[in-house]
Design a protein around this motif. Structure first.
Motif, short mmCIF file in Angstrom:
data_model
loop_
_atom_site.label_atom_id
_atom_site.label_comp_id
_atom_site.label_asym_id
_atom_site.label_seq_id
_atom_site.Cartn_x
_atom_site.Cartn_y
_atom_site.Cartn_z
N ILE A 1 0.85 -1.20 0.00
CA ILE A 1 0.00 0.00 0.00
C ILE A 1 0.89 1.25 0.00
O ILE A 1 0.67 2.20 -0.76
CB ILE A 1 -0.93 0.02 1.24
N GLN A 2 1.92 1.22 0.87
CA GLN A 2 2.79 2.40 0.98
C GLN A 2 3.67 2.57 -0.26
O GLN A 2 3.82 3.68 -0.78
CB GLN A 2 3.63 2.29 2.26
N ARG A 3 4.19 1.46 -0.75
CA ARG A 3 5.09 1.51 -1.90
C ARG A 3 4.35 2.00 -3.16
O ARG A 3 4.84 2.83 -3.92
CB ARG A 3 5.67 0.12 -2.15
N GLU A 4 3.15 1.45 -3.36
CA GLU A 4 2.41 1.78 -4.59
C GLU A 4 1.45 2.95 -4.40
O GLU A 4 0.69 3.28 -5.30
CB GLU A 4 1.66 0.53 -5.08
N LYS A 5 1.47 3.54 -3.19
CA LYS A 5 0.60 4.69 -2.88
C LYS A 5 -0.87 4.41 -3.20
O LYS A 5 -1.53 5.17 -3.91
CB LYS A 5 1.10 5.94 -3.62
N ILE A 6 -1.35 3.26 -2.69
CA ILE A 6 -2.76 2.90 -2.92
C ILE A 6 -3.63 3.63 -1.88
O ILE A 6 -3.40 3.53 -0.69
CB ILE A 6 -2.95 1.37 -2.83
N ARG A 7 -4.60 4.36 -2.40
CA ARG A 7 -5.52 5.10 -1.51
C ARG A 7 -6.92 4.47 -1.51
O ARG A 7 -7.76 4.81 -0.70
CB ARG A 7 -5.65 6.57 -1.99
N ALA A 8 -7.18 3.59 -2.48
CA ALA A 8 -8.51 2.98 -2.62
C ALA A 8 -8.60 1.77 -1.69
O ALA A 8 -8.21 0.66 -2.05
CB ALA A 8 -8.75 2.57 -4.06
N VAL A 9 -9.09 1.99 -0.47
CA VAL A 9 -9.22 0.92 0.52
C VAL A 9 -10.69 0.84 0.94
O VAL A 9 -11.28 1.85 1.31
CB VAL A 9 -8.32 1.20 1.76
N PHE A 10 -11.26 -0.36 0.86
CA PHE A 10 -12.70 -0.51 1.11
C PHE A 10 -13.02 -1.69 2.02
O PHE A 10 -12.39 -2.74 1.93
CB PHE A 10 -13.44 -0.73 -0.22
N VAL A 11 -14.03 -1.51 2.87
CA VAL A 11 -14.58 -2.59 3.70
C VAL A 11 -15.88 -3.04 3.05
O VAL A 11 -16.58 -2.24 2.43
CB VAL A 11 -14.90 -2.05 5.12
N GLU A 12 -16.21 -4.32 3.21
CA GLU A 12 -17.49 -4.81 2.66
C GLU A 12 -18.59 -4.79 3.71
O GLU A 12 -18.33 -4.86 4.89
CB GLU A 12 -17.31 -6.23 2.14
N ASN A 13 -19.83 -4.78 3.21
CA ASN A 13 -20.96 -4.63 4.13
C ASN A 13 -21.16 -5.83 5.06
O ASN A 13 -21.72 -5.69 6.13
CB ASN A 13 -22.27 -4.35 3.37
N MET A 14 -20.69 -7.04 4.66
CA MET A 14 -20.93 -8.20 5.53
C MET A 14 -19.64 -8.66 6.22
O MET A 14 -19.59 -9.73 6.78
CB MET A 14 -21.61 -9.36 4.79
N SER A 15 -18.59 -7.84 6.16
CA SER A 15 -17.31 -8.24 6.77
C SER A 15 -17.11 -7.55 8.11
O SER A 15 -17.63 -6.47 8.34
CB SER A 15 -16.15 -7.84 5.87
N ASP A 16 -16.30 -8.17 8.94
CA ASP A 16 -15.89 -7.53 10.19
C ASP A 16 -14.87 -6.47 9.82
O ASP A 16 -13.82 -6.78 9.26
CB ASP A 16 -15.27 -8.60 11.10
N PRO A 17 -15.13 -5.19 10.09
CA PRO A 17 -14.25 -4.13 9.60
C PRO A 17 -12.93 -3.98 10.37
O PRO A 17 -12.06 -3.24 9.95
CB PRO A 17 -15.09 -2.87 9.76
N LYS A 18 -12.79 -4.72 11.50
CA LYS A 18 -11.61 -4.48 12.37
C LYS A 18 -10.28 -4.59 11.63
O LYS A 18 -9.44 -3.72 11.73
CB LYS A 18 -11.61 -5.49 13.54
N LEU A 19 -10.13 -5.69 10.90
CA LEU A 19 -8.86 -5.96 10.23
C LEU A 19 -8.49 -4.84 9.25
O LEU A 19 -7.38 -4.31 9.27
CB LEU A 19 -8.94 -7.30 9.48
N LEU A 20 -9.46 -4.48 8.40
CA LEU A 20 -9.16 -3.48 7.38
C LEU A 20 -8.97 -2.09 7.98
O LEU A 20 -8.16 -1.31 7.50
CB LEU A 20 -10.28 -3.46 6.32
N THR A 21 -9.70 -1.81 9.05
CA THR A 21 -9.55 -0.51 9.72
C THR A 21 -8.14 -0.40 10.31
O THR A 21 -7.47 0.62 10.16
CB THR A 21 -10.61 -0.37 10.83
#
Length: 281
Positions: free
Chosen positions: A214-234
């Motif tokens: 994410i840092q190397r490629e400067k990815i800003r598009a990060v998304f959580v899904e509606n039926m997933s536990d958001p903890k990990l991605l947050t």
């Protein structure tokens, strides 16, 4: 008009059971007023982690048509049908779809993420309904044909949204690997810390590698899904210093009044959010 005549004019709706919310929506569109659709895994629920309830067994036992996605998406559905002694027809909506394979040599079941595949789903659903209710066949075919036109418009619109973004920027992080068909169809790279099933837990090493990417490629598009536990991605986006975008709908529709209440609305929402996110990369 005699009471008997009005009843003869409109047969009772055909009881249809759909394994999860996206199929429930498609069945309702194709079946119209001739069907009564019961959906087992409802909006915002996770089919990978579904535990059938007694009411679900009862709904299947009374159905004339059972609609499943297939491709290993809901292995519990056929077990449940068998245990209830279900005698009706089962339609596998994904029959005839060209499948994608995942790295673990398993088939990716999320074929509905490509609208072209959903045209096939709709054709299969219309054929199944016509077999269960031959008198309704002309209606089912007409509804399916009209919906396929809407899917073609959706696909053309989505292609145009993504084509406007340079290929190098078309990278997205999501919570589980549910967007493979969308990725292949529209040439987008999706990276997910979880595997194809929302049950799978990533290792600390996988998460660390993803943060670096994410840092190397400067990815800003990060998304959580509606039926997933958001903890990990947050946590992941916090460690990588990026802010997650709006929730995406992957394996389930949203509730009514939210952006993903139907398949068409869900796809328009996802495409709009993904395109906006990738522009920030």
């Amino acid at each position: 008009c005699l009471p008997g005549l009005s009843l003869a004019a409109s047969p009772p709706p055909l009881p249809v059971v759909a394994s999860f919310s996206i199929l429930g929506d498609l069945a309702q569109v194709v079946g119209g007023e001739r069907v009564r659709v019961t959906t087992l895994v409802g909006p915002d629920e996770d089919a990978h982690a579904f535990e059938p309830r007694p009411a679900d067994a009862k709904a299947i036992a009374q159905a004339k048509l059972l609609l499943i996605n297939g491709l290993g998406f809901e292995p519990w559905a056929q077990k449940l049908a068998k245990s209830t002694g279900y005698q009706g027809q089962t339609v596998v909506a994904s029959d005839g779809v060209k499948t994608n394979m995942l790295e673990a040599h398993q088939i990716d079941p999320h074929a509905w993420q490509n609208p072209v595949n959903v045209m096939r789903y709709v054709h299969n659903i219309a054929a199944g309904l016509a077999k269960a209710d031959p008198a309704g066949a002309p209606l089912y075919q007409a509804n399916a044909a009209a919906y396929v036109k809407e899917l073609q418009m959706l696909d053309a619109w989505a292609s145009a949204q993504f084509a406007a973004i340079p290929a190098a920027k078309r990278k997205v992080i999501t919570s589980h690997d549910a967007f493979g068909y969308l990725a292949a169809h529209y040439q987008i790279t999706f990276l997910a810390p979880q595997g194809v099933s929302s049950d799978a837990q990533p290792s600390a090493k996988q998460v660390a590698l993803l943060i670096r990417q994410i840092q190397r490629e400067k990815i800003r598009a990060v998304f959580v899904e509606n039926m997933s536990d958001p903890k990990l991605l947050t946590q992941l986006s916090k460690d990588a210093g990026v802010k997650p975008g709006a929730a995406l709908y992957s394996d389930a529709l949203s509730g009514l009044g939210k952006p993903g209440a139907t398949y068409l609305q869900m796809m328009r929402h996802n495409v709009t959010q993904l395109a906006a996110g990738m522009k920030l990369n």
